[in-house]
Design a protein around this motif. Structure first.
Motif, mmCIF file in Angstrom:
data_model
loop_
_atom_site.group_PDB
_atom_site.id
_atom_site.type_symbol
_atom_site.label_atom_id
_atom_site.label_comp_id
_atom_site.label_asym_id
_atom_site.label_seq_id
_atom_site.Cartn_x
_atom_site.Cartn_y
_atom_site.Cartn_z
ATOM 1 N N GLY A 41 -4.079 0.779 4.850
ATOM 2 C CA GLY A 41 -3.859 0.010 3.624
ATOM 3 C C GLY A 41 -3.216 -1.345 3.888
ATOM 4 O O GLY A 41 -2.390 -1.486 4.797
ATOM 5 N N GLU A 42 -3.618 -2.321 3.115
ATOM 6 C CA GLU A 42 -3.085 -3.674 3.252
ATOM 7 C C GLU A 42 -2.403 -4.107 1.959
ATOM 8 O O GLU A 42 -2.830 -3.755 0.859
ATOM 9 N N ALA A 43 -1.342 -4.881 2.115
ATOM 10 C CA ALA A 43 -0.623 -5.409 0.952
ATOM 11 C C ALA A 43 -1.395 -6.585 0.340
ATOM 12 O O ALA A 43 -2.171 -7.257 1.011
ATOM 13 N N PRO A 53 0.830 -1.206 0.000
ATOM 14 C CA PRO A 53 0.000 0.000 0.000
ATOM 15 C C PRO A 53 0.865 1.257 0.000
ATOM 16 O O PRO A 53 2.039 1.231 0.384
ATOM 17 N N GLU A 54 0.281 2.348 -0.444
ATOM 18 C CA GLU A 54 1.006 3.606 -0.463
ATOM 19 C C GLU A 54 1.323 4.073 0.955
ATOM 20 O O GLU A 54 0.667 3.671 1.928
ATOM 21 N N ASP A 55 2.355 4.908 1.063
ATOM 22 C CA ASP A 55 2.678 5.499 2.359
ATOM 23 C C ASP A 55 1.456 6.234 2.902
ATOM 24 O O ASP A 55 0.660 6.816 2.145
ATOM 25 N N ALA A 56 1.295 6.221 4.216
ATOM 26 C CA ALA A 56 0.104 6.780 4.842
ATOM 27 C C ALA A 56 0.480 7.831 5.880
ATOM 28 O O ALA A 56 1.557 7.782 6.479
ATOM 29 N N ILE A 57 -0.428 8.801 6.057
ATOM 30 C CA ILE A 57 -0.277 9.828 7.095
ATOM 31 C C ILE A 57 -1.542 9.822 7.936
ATOM 32 O O ILE A 57 -2.657 9.906 7.412
ATOM 33 N N VAL A 58 -1.378 9.708 9.229
ATOM 34 C CA VAL A 58 -2.511 9.745 10.148
ATOM 35 C C VAL A 58 -2.288 10.872 11.145
ATOM 36 O O VAL A 58 -1.155 11.231 11.464
ATOM 37 N N ASN A 59 -3.385 11.450 11.626
ATOM 38 C CA ASN A 59 -3.267 12.511 12.620
ATOM 39 C C ASN A 59 -3.156 11.896 14.002
ATOM 40 O O ASN A 59 -3.868 10.951 14.333
ATOM 41 N N CYS A 60 -2.278 12.492 14.817
ATOM 42 C CA CYS A 60 -1.967 11.870 16.105
ATOM 43 C C CYS A 60 -3.159 11.836 17.044
ATOM 44 O O CYS A 60 -3.217 10.996 17.947
#
Length: 243
Positions: free
Chosen positions: A34-36, A16-23
Motif C-alpha cells: 500500500g502507498e500513501a 495505507p492500512e497496516d499490512a501483513i506479509v508471509n515471510c
C-alpha cells in the motif's frame, strides 16, 4: 499595495492500512503493502517514506513512516505497521524405515537422523519413540517420531520404523564331539552340550539313532544335537560313533 500569499497549511496525508506479509514471500514494496496519498490546499505534495528497525520474533514487524511535504516545506506524517508472519510449517525429511539385528546399535546415530528446512528461520528437531515387543526373543519394533518446529511454533511430524530382528543362529558352548570308533564294551556316553544366543536364550535337544551292524555287537550310533533360539534359528551337530 503589496499582497503576500503564503502557505502555512500542512498537506493532508492518507496512510495505507497496516499490512501483513508471509515471510516466505515477504515483499514489503509499497506496491504490495500500500502507498500513501496526499492533498495540499495550495499545490502538490511530495510523498516519501522511511522504515524503522524490525522488532519482535514472531511475527516480526516494523514501522513505515510516510511523510507528505508541499512546495512551501509544510509537512505531515503518518505511520503504517508492516508485520511479517510465518504460517508455513518446516519441511521435514526423516530417515527410511530400517531393519537391524538385535546386536546392532538402534540409536539414531546408526539408523539415521531427520533433517529439516524452513523458509523463514531456524528449525528445532526433536524425537520421541515407542517400542513394541516383537514376536520372539529380544526382537522389537521401534516407532520413532521426529518433529520439526520453527521459530513461530509451526511444526510437522513424521515417523520412522526401526525393526529389530534375530536371524543369527545360536552357537554351542562346548567343544563338539568328533566321530569315533569304539569297542562294544566301552562306548562313551553322549556329551551334554549347551548353547548361547546373541539375542536371547537357546535350548539344546538331543537325538540318537542306532543302526545295526553286521553282527549283534556291532552298530552305529548317530548322535545329533540341535541348538534353537527363541526366534527359531537353529544349528545342528552330528557325531557318528562306530561300535
Amino acid at each position: 499595495q503589496v499582497i503576500t500569499v503564503e502557505d502555512n497549511t500542512n498537506p493532508v496525508i492518507t496512510c495505507p492500512e497496516d499490512a501483513i506479509v508471509n515471510c516466505d514471500n515477504a515483499s514489503t514494496d509499497p506496491a504490495d503493502t500500500g502507498e500513501a496519498t496526499a492533498t495540499d490546499n495550495c499545490g502538490d505534495a511530495t510523498i516519501t517514506f522511511t522504515d524503522g528497525p524490525i522488532g519482535g520474533d514472531c511475527p516480526a514487524s516494523f514501522t513505515r513512516t510516510w511523510t507528505a511535504t508541499d512546495a512551501c516545506g509544510n509537512s505531515t506524517s503518518a505511520t503504517q505497521i508492516i508485520s511479517t508472519e510465518d504460517t508455513t510449517p518446516p519441511v521435514l525429511t526423516v530417515p527410511e524405515n530400517v531393519t537391524v539385528e538385535c546386536t546392532d546399535d538402534t540409536s539414531s546415530a546408526n539408523t539415521g537422523r531427520a533433517t529439516a528446512t524452513d523458509a523463514c528461520g531456524d528449525v528445532t528437531i526433536t524425537q520421541t519413540e515407542t517400542s513394541v515387543p516383537g514376536d520372539c526373543g529380544n526382537t522389537v519394533v521401534i516407532t520413532r517420531t521426529w518433529t520439526a518446529t520453527d521459530e513461530c511454533g509451526n511444526s510437522v511430524s513424521h515417523t520412522q520404523t526401526v525393526t529389530v530382528q534375530d536371524t543369527t543362529d545360536p552357537t554351542f558352548n562346548e567343544a563338539l564331539p568328533t566321530d569315533v570308533t569304539e569297542e562294544c564294551d566301552s562306548v562313551t556316553p553322549a556329551a551334554t552340550l549347551t548353547a548361547s544366543d546373541n539375542c536371547g536364550t537357546a535350548t539344546v535337544t538331543f537325538n540318537e539313532t542306532n543302526n545295526p551292524g553286521s553282527c549283534p555287537g556291532e552298530y552305529t550310533l548317530v548322535r545329533t544335537w540341535t541348538a534353537t533360539d527363541e526366534c527359531g534359528n537353529s544349528v545342528s551337530h552330528t557325531q557318528t560313533v562306530t561300535v
